[in-house]
Design a protein around this motif. Structure first.
Motif, PDB file in Angstrom:
ATOM      1  N   GLN A 177       0.769  -1.167  -0.078  1.00  0.00           N
ATOM      2  CA  GLN A 177      -0.015  -0.046   0.164  1.00  0.00           C
ATOM      3  C   GLN A 177       0.703   1.244  -0.103  1.00  0.00           C
ATOM      4  N   LEU A 178       1.852   1.297   0.797  1.00  0.00           N
ATOM      5  CA  LEU A 178       2.814   2.372   0.948  1.00  0.00           C
ATOM      6  C   LEU A 178       3.665   2.709  -0.463  1.00  0.00           C
ATOM      7  N   ARG A 228       2.303   1.868  -3.481  1.00  0.00           N
ATOM      8  CA  ARG A 228       1.151   2.453  -4.297  1.00  0.00           C
ATOM      9  C   ARG A 228       1.082   4.008  -4.006  1.00  0.00           C
ATOM     10  N   VAL A 229       0.890   4.317  -2.700  1.00  0.00           N
ATOM     11  CA  VAL A 229       0.795   5.777  -2.464  1.00  0.00           C
ATOM     12  C   VAL A 229       2.212   6.490  -3.074  1.00  0.00           C
ATOM     13  N   GLU A 262       1.900   6.698  -6.987  1.00  0.00           N
ATOM     14  CA  GLU A 262       0.845   7.827  -7.242  1.00  0.00           C
ATOM     15  C   GLU A 262       1.642   9.155  -6.965  1.00  0.00           C
ATOM     16  N   ALA A 263       2.331   9.343  -5.868  1.00  0.00           N
ATOM     17  CA  ALA A 263       2.826  10.673  -5.794  1.00  0.00           C
ATOM     18  C   ALA A 263       3.988  10.923  -6.631  1.00  0.00           C
ATOM     19  N   VAL A 268      -2.914  13.007  -2.593  1.00  0.00           N
ATOM     20  CA  VAL A 268      -2.993  11.734  -2.558  1.00  0.00           C
ATOM     21  C   VAL A 268      -2.610  11.002  -1.134  1.00  0.00           C
ATOM     22  N   LEU A 269      -2.184  11.987  -0.208  1.00  0.00           N
ATOM     23  CA  LEU A 269      -1.814  11.631   1.248  1.00  0.00           C
ATOM     24  C   LEU A 269      -3.397  11.526   1.937  1.00  0.00           C
ATOM     25  N   ARG A 293      -5.874   8.884   2.167  1.00  0.00           N
ATOM     26  CA  ARG A 293      -5.388   7.547   1.897  1.00  0.00           C
ATOM     27  C   ARG A 293      -4.472   7.286   3.111  1.00  0.00           C
ATOM     28  N   TYR A 294      -3.541   8.278   3.686  1.00  0.00           N
ATOM     29  CA  TYR A 294      -2.568   8.040   4.666  1.00  0.00           C
ATOM     30  C   TYR A 294      -2.480   8.785   5.982  1.00  0.00           C
TER      31      TYR A 294
END
Length: 397
Positions: free
Chosen positions: A157-158, A160-161, A164-165, A185-186, A189-190
């Motif tokens: 998952q990290l 993927r983030v 995208e970032a 993005v963050l 999701r995060y």
């Protein structure tokens, strides 16, 4: 250094083996589901001797309720339970909403029962009667397997983030769009709240603040945002595991953001500097709300990696901005110079035409006119070069 914001040195991704040992060690919370009270008492005593923290549920419904109310590391489930919900149904219901490994303890190993149990993806199937060593080994293996799978899932998952970032960082040279894109993005999701701050550094970096989910721009961050200023001044990250107190949150990000932090129920935060080419451009801060787990060391490692990429992208955007400013200044100078030169040049050309009409000095006037026309063409070439760079040159075919 402020006691509110202890310094955390830059770290790498968490050690896989150490994490597994911590997760799968003694003290894990185990929910044991058994409708026979004497059997439940016996296994509860065994689990306690092994160093686990057991709790007992006597029905499938009771097990589902307990799993919804309390976090458990593992469930030991008897297949045959009294009531409308047997162990397999209870395990299926729990696994649909909670990521808890399930081990079946049963005296039944017929093909139909095993097939039903297999569909719930159990982490073990232990037949009664069993020895303590068998039970303990089965639990430890299940805990380690689940911890390993969870680590792989979190890292995926990290990544993927991060992917995208990285795409957002590469698609624009506008520093404000870069900052807003990363915040989008963050959140959520995060993080539940994000603050990107650029500190003014001479004429290269303008003061800029972007908060998400409610954008707020200002020329400077409030002076009471102590933790953010410390991060930027000391070039060191801060991990704030517990910021439940509103007054403490105000000293971290400033009183201006306190209503937004209260709304999300801020409970944990981290703040890292944006450093590139040994220059601190500003900082990136993330806040976890009441419905999100508190941040830890692995989260800080991930955000430091992301902040490094963000700092490089912002640096490129700001360098591009500075280059554009230099080009605009050059074009303005060329426009002024060409205008100021063509005024006296026109006077020179008029005088040269008058001289050229005098037979005795006509050749001198002609030479002056040729030089004046050449000078005029050079001025035109400078203006054309500026128009080409600006993409505004028009051609007359």
């Amino acid at each position: 250094m402020s006691p509110l914001t202890p310094e955390i040195a830059p770290v790498s991704w968490p050690d896989h083996d150490a994490t597994l040992q911590h997760v799968a060690g003694h003290g894990a919370r185990v929910l044991f589901v058994e409708d026979e009270h004497l059997v439940a008492l016996d296994i509860r005593l065994r689990l306690t001797r092994m160093g686990f923290a057991p709790e007992v549920a006597f029905t499938g419904n009771d097990a589902v309720l307990k799993a919804n109310e309390e976090p458990y590391d593992l469930i030991l489930m008897d297949v045959r339970l009294r009531g409308p919900m047997d162990g397999i149904d209870a395990a299926r219901t729990i696994r649909s909403t909670h990521d808890i490994p399930v081990i079946y303890l049963t005296a039944y190993a017929d093909e139909a029962t095993v097939e039903r149990a297999r569909l719930t993806e159990p982490y073990g199937y232990l037949l009664k009667p069993f020895h303590d060593k068998e039970l303990e080994a089965t639990i430890q293996i299940a805990l380690q397997r689940h911890a390993s799978e969870r680590l792989r899932s979190e890292r995926h998952q990290l990544q993927r983030v991060l992917s995208e970032a990285s795409a957002i960082l590469a698609e624009s040279l506008d520093y404000q769009r870069v900052a807003a894109g990363i915040a989008d993005v963050l959140v959520p999701r995060y993080a539940d709240w994000c603050l990107i701050h650029l500190a003014e550094i001479s004429d290269r970096v303008p003061a800029y603040t972007y908060a998400r989910p409610e954008p707020h721009e200002s020329h400077a961050l409030g002076a009471d945002a102590r933790a953010v200023h410390e991060v930027e001044h000391q070039h060191a990250a801060r991990l704030l595991i517990d910021i439940d107190d509103s007054d403490r949150a105000a000293t971290i990000f400033g009183s201006g953001y306190l209503p937004a932090l209260r709304e999300i129920g801020a409970r944990s935060a981290l703040c890292v500097p944006l450093i590139t080419r040994e220059i601190v451009l500003g900082s990136l801060s993330l806040v976890a709300g009441s419905k999100r787990p508190r941040y830890g060391i692995s989260d800080l490692a991930f955000v430091e990696d992301l902040a490094h990429r963000l700092a490089m992208a912002l640096d490129n955007a700001l360098l591009y901005r500075r280059a554009e400013q230099a080009i605009r200044i050059r074009d303005d100078v060329l426009a002024i110079v060409s205008h100021d030169l063509r005024g006296p040049l026109a006077t020179i050309m008029l005088r040269a035409e008058a001289i050229a009409r005098d037979p005795s000095v006509g050749h001198v006037g002609a030479a002056i006119m040729r030089s004046a026309h050449r000078m005029n063409r050079l001025i035109g070439d400078l203006l054309d070069a500026s128009a080409i760079n600006a993409g505004k040159l028009t051609l007359e075919l």
